[in-house]
Design an enzyme around this catalytic site. Structure first.
Site, PDB file in Angstrom:
ATOM      1  N   HIS A 138       0.864  -1.184   0.010  1.00  0.00           N
ATOM      2  CA  HIS A 138      -0.068  -0.038   0.048  1.00  0.00           C
ATOM      3  C   HIS A 138       0.840   1.207  -0.026  1.00  0.00           C
ATOM      4  O   HIS A 138       0.230   2.301  -0.034  1.00  0.00           O
ATOM      5  CB  HIS A 138      -0.945   0.111   1.114  1.00  0.00           C
ATOM      6  N   HIS A 177      -6.284  -7.143  -0.686  1.00  0.00           N
ATOM      7  CA  HIS A 177      -6.636  -5.829  -0.755  1.00  0.00           C
ATOM      8  C   HIS A 177      -5.712  -5.400  -2.065  1.00  0.00           C
ATOM      9  O   HIS A 177      -4.665  -5.678  -2.269  1.00  0.00           O
ATOM     10  CB  HIS A 177      -6.031  -4.852   0.318  1.00  0.00           C
TER      11      HIS A 177
HETATM   12 ZN   LIG Z   1      -4.223  -7.198   2.711  1.00  0.00          ZN
END
Ligand SMILES: [Zn+2]
Length: 364
Positions: A138, A177
């Protein structure tokens, strides 16, 4: 680097493990991204007969120049200052403790060490799994977020290009994600293929299938948003129909897996139905692709937040890589029922949408 204890008796397993001695220095309190996760994994792996057959590498911190291949100096300074001032939060869910900067450099070092171990000319390791934290996918060009400080997978890719002369790198991100940070770093880069499979909708909200790259990098990003409730058969079919043909056609010299196991049914941060069979199968398939291409294979740990199930999942990933890299069938899945997942028509519709979005760039 320590090699197998008794190389004369049994063959060395092809997938090395990178451990990170200082990982617990990144302290997160009661946060799900805790140092207990990887400690549970290592405890499990060390108790297996196969442990003595693996090359085990200890991560060493990289210099800031390696990180600055992906992030500006100002981002490193933001993290360093937050840590040196005693810690705090870089965003609503990204904690920093006093030694987090050093620990993040060590995590990048684990990813870089994994790359070195598979790309050295005389190596016996064709794969390596870096058990590192904090995770990285991320972390955007200039922002820490989603438990991530520096983008370990991106640093590994740039290191392979700069230090080993690898031209093209493929990154497969199976964390549940979207790997928004990795996408951000390589969005205009035609030499790094980024493929993300992730639940949609879910944090961080990016990764729809029409995000396919920009300018010179048009077509070098592949997003596969997967509806809630999907299971092993769905994820494996996405590999067969999209991930594998795309990576094979790209002909990378290195395949990096952003290995987050938080799509497992017992993980609290998503609504997927992936089982042990799913992770073993995906790992085996990636290993087979790397073998066929003659490419190195490096996995870097991302998410996976259930310390009761993560050790088995990480072991199966190692075993899947081993089998794929040596051309063997995937072990251990006989008798286990893969999760079926979504309604067939709903899933077929989603795959059609993904392949349609990719059609300007490749034959799928
Ligand atoms: Zn994740």
């Amino acid at each position: 680097m320590s090699g197998p204890n008794d190389p004369g008796a049994q063959e060395t397993l092809p997938t090395a493990v990178v451990v990170q001695p200082g990982q617990a220095r990144h302290q997160t309190g009661g946060h799900p991204e805790s140092h207990l996760r990887l400690e549970a994994v290592i405890d499990h792996l060390e108790g297996l007969p196969s442990w003595s057959l693996r090359t085990v590498i200890e991560a060493e911190p990289v210099g800031t120049d390696s990180v600055e291949a992906c992030h500006p100096e100002s981002h490193l300074e933001t993290v360093r200052r937050a840590a040196e001032s005693g810690g705090g939060w870089l965003d609503g869910d990204t904690p920093v403790s006093p030694l987090s900067f050093e620990t993040a450099l060590e995590a990048c070092g684990g990813a870089v060490g994994a790359v070195d171990s598979v790309l050295e000319p005389a190596t016996v390791n064709r794969g390596a799994f870096a058990l590192i934290r904090p995770p990285g996918h991320h972390a955007t060009i200039d922002r820490a977020m989603g438990f991530c400080l520096f983008n370990n997978a991106a640093v590994a890719a740039r290191h392979a290009q700069r230090e080993h002369g690898i031209e093209r790198v493929a990154i497969i991100d199976w964390d549940v994600h979207h790997g928004n940070g990795t996408q951000d770093i390589f969005y205009g880069d035609p030499n790094v293929l980024f493929i993300s499979l992730h639940q949609w909708p879910l944090y961080p909200g990016t990764g729809w299938l029409d995000e396919t790259g920009r300018e010179d990098g048009a077509g070098s990003t592949v997003n596969i948003p997967i509806p809630p409730g999907a299971g092993d058969r769905n994820w494996v079919e996405a590999f067969e129909r999209v991930v594998e043909p795309t990576v094979r056609a790209f002909e990378p010299g290195l395949v990096i897996v952003s290995a987050g196991q938080d799509g497992h049914y017992a993980d609290g941060l998503s609504n997927q139905a992936l089982t042990e069979v799913g992770y073993l199968t995906m790992a085996h398939r990636v290993g087979s692709v790397a073998r066929d291409l003659g490419a190195g294979l490096v996995a870097v740990h991302e998410g996976g937040y259930n310390p009761d199930t993560l050790p088995t999942l990480d072991r199966l990933i190692l075993e899947g890589f081993d089998a794929g890299l040596t051309g063997e069938v995937a072990p251990g899945s006989a008798g286990l029922d893969p999760s079926a997942g979504l309604d067939a028509a709903e899933w077929e519709g989603r795959l059609e949408e993904v392949t349609t979005a990719q059609r300007p760039f490749r034959n799928l």
